[in-house]
Design a protein around this motif. Structure first.
Motif: not given
Lengths: 413, 413
Positions: A391-392, A396, A398, A401, A410, B152, B154, B156, B175, B177, B188-189, B192-193, B196-197, B199
């Motif tokens: 994985p990536i 923590n 952004m 990321l 991606i 799909k 994502y 963490f 995907n 992370i 937390e990450l 935030a994601a 942002k997106w 999902w």
């Protein structure tokens, strides 16, 4: 057992009374359990079966070689899901495709079916100890099923057995002997020990009841398909016992009139270890091969059940296909990504074979196929990570990321 | 959804329409899905349920927060076996003991129940992408269930997540992370994601539908026990969502009259990370703890669903018990050896708790207990081998076998 006639040698035809500790014929041939189908027809109907609430392999009791008084074994073996996979069928160019996920058995492989049968027969024999040699799954399934039934086990595995399987064995409290050598050498040491101490023998090419456990996979497939026979059933092949069992179940169903034709088998082996498929292709006898594949469960250079396996493939007018380790790993990813099914390398080899036969145009848009996944990918995590990558890995943050997504290409939706 | 009233905040009581992408209350509190039990009683009877052939969590559709038109998700989630374990009951000194092996779910943990619900709700919301943070099992179950449904993901995970779980994620094509830090930082990450997106959010303490998936474990337990309520149900506790879901299912069954009393919960945590049990014991608020345990799935220092979990334990007049890593490893061996059940460390923590409460004389010969094993040991092979040791390793040589048996003190029967 009113419904069982005898154990009959597949080589010389000699018949033996079906005692619980039956082994090979004196000629060295493997025995096949034969049934009184006329009697079974009076005992089992599709309607009777459909009304049963038991969702384990023991729902097919009339077709299994156990006494009426023999209790089902404790773990929930069998009745694994058969998933219809329209997206994968489309991707491969097939009319219809189903995946039978036998990795969802209690110890995570199809071998639970044989081991549960071994435990049932060992109990009938009054045995307190069972032993076997195995590339891993027969071992862990025996250890688990025997532990649940309160029986002791001695288990011989080749030292290459993946850690997941060894961890299962140790957790189930088996006495485990890891043999520094090939599967062949492992088998020999187990045989010597079983001869010496008289343990109940769960070696699949010796104990003829085990295929009878394995055959429940095809009984289930057919019932789950509402007795509509697919064109092909694909499965990975090592020792030969599993494909032989699969075929036996189909022949049983045909004999009692539950299905009106038989599917063709697809025998998938690893390129690096394909003695049985080579024999089919050449039309000659099989001879030993090296064990060069990451699919450890089918890395069997000296298949112990060659006779029954070759007979099954030939009788079914089957196809054979050999796949590379890279093709196996690709099939593992494909099943994971499109079906949510995580198979071990040997477990997905049947699907790798189906994919290859599609690419070669040997099967295609007019064909319906069932692909059996024989074991769970969690048993061999190292190879899964090798197949699918890491994985990536970031803190923590952004910004990091966003950068990682960009680097990996991606595009977030 | 005629049978669903609303999502109601457990803190301030504010009510929200049950839209598919429901998250927390504006006060920060977690929502609980509330039902019209009067209506449900007209729709669901024990007899109707018994007649159903569907053996997945979706057999309880009248008690689940989905539209009538929402299809069951593709993987076979739920209806895991409930084994009665008389030998282990005797060993521990209990009247009766059952083990619910939820490690036999498709991605090998109880979390499949929540993830299947997330997939169903994401589809209702028209979402194409789902995201979550997880100590591992929520992640792999989401990846698998979403892959099978063509969505799909994502995902963490904290960098300490065991390799087995990471291998699943990668195979399912998520995907992934891996966050270098604690679960808190991972959460937390992800938050935030997701903000942002946009999902679809499968974080269990945010999305109130997930406990509704998890509650199916207790619906099953009660149906499998033919609605006879045990004295206790034991389960491991990390984030708090699972025990809250378990309790919700029991309360639902009580509300519609399927059971006439409620069992007491046993909340088992690791000594090295037990903020919720500490709060119960002290009668005070919970506060964060370090995450010092090998039971990675319940190593949650900042539990995200503390409110619901504490409420569940208190309402049920529950017991709390903290166990050491050594006790967890001992429980893993015990379940393996006596039941043929291989649980991951967090998965067997409930059983470790039961054992400890028996030893302390807090529960005993008059008590009936269900212990839920929440995840499969194959997910964390390294710890299993650490718990159970390595096998005998020798070449193919009978003399060496005899010597090894003698050295290990193995007396062959």
């Amino acid at each position: 057992m009113k419904h069982v006639l005898c154990g009959k040698c597949v080589k010389c035809g000699k018949e033996y009374a079906a005692v619980p500790d039956l082994t090979n014929c004196e000629c060295g041939g493997i025995l096949e359990i034969t049934y009184d189908y006329t009697y079974i027809k009076t005992q089992l109907t599709k309607e009777k079966l459909a009304a049963r609430t038991e969702r384990t392999m023991w729902r097919y009791r009339e077709l299994l070689p156990v006494e009426e008084t023999t209790e089902p074994t404790p773990l929930r073996v069998g009745w694994s899901p058969l998933y219809e996979e329209p997206r994968l069928a489309k991707e491969l160019g097939l009319k219809k495709l189903w995946v039978k996920d036998d990795g969802l058995n209690p110890t995570a492989s199809l071998k639970d079916r044989a081991s549960a049968m071994a435990v049932a027969k060992a109990r009938e024999a009054g045995a307190k100890v069972i032993a076997c040699s195995s590339t891993g799954n027969a071992a862990s399934s025996l250890a688990g099923n025997a532990a649940a039934a309160g029986l002791k086990t001695y288990i011989f595995v080749p030292s290459r057995a993946p850690k997941g399987k060894v961890a299962q064995l140790m957790t189930f409290g088996a006495n485990v002997i890891s043999v520094q050598g090939s599967y062949e050498e492992t088998f020999e040491l187990s045989k010597a020990a079983i001869d010496k101490w008289g343990w109940y023998n769960r070696n699949a090419a010796i104990n003829p009841y085990l295929s009878e456990g394995k055959k429940t996979v095809s009984l289930e497939i057919m019932e789950q398909l509402n007795w509509e026979v697919p064109d092909y059933i694909a499965i990975s092949v090592g020792d030969g016992c599993t494909i032989a069992g699969l075929w036996k179940g189909l022949k049983d169903l045909y004999a009692i009139g539950f299905i009106d034709k038989l599917p063709r088998l697809i025998s998938a082996q690893a390129e690096g270890c394909c003695p049985l498929n080579r024999a089919i292709e050449s039309g000659e006898d099989w001879y030993p091969m090296e064990e060069n594949t990451l699919a450890d469960s089918i890395a069997v250079g000296v298949p112990r059940n060659a006779d029954k396996a070759l007979m099954a493939i030939r009788e079914s007018d089957g196809l054979v296909v050999n796949v590379s380790d890279a093709e196996i790993m690709a099939a593992q990813k494909l099943l994971g990504k499109m079906c949510g099914v995580f198979g071990e390398p040997a477990g997905v080899t049947g699907t790798a074979g189906v994919k290859k036969l599609c690419e070669q145009g040997i099967i295609g848009r007019n064909d319906t196929v069932v692909s059996v996944v024989t074991g769970n990918g969690l048993k061999d995590v190292a190879n899964a990570i090798a197949a699918c990558g890491e994985p990536i890995s970031i803190p923590n943050d952004m910004e990091l990321l966003l950068r990682a997504f960009a680097e990996k290409g991606i595009v977030v939706e």
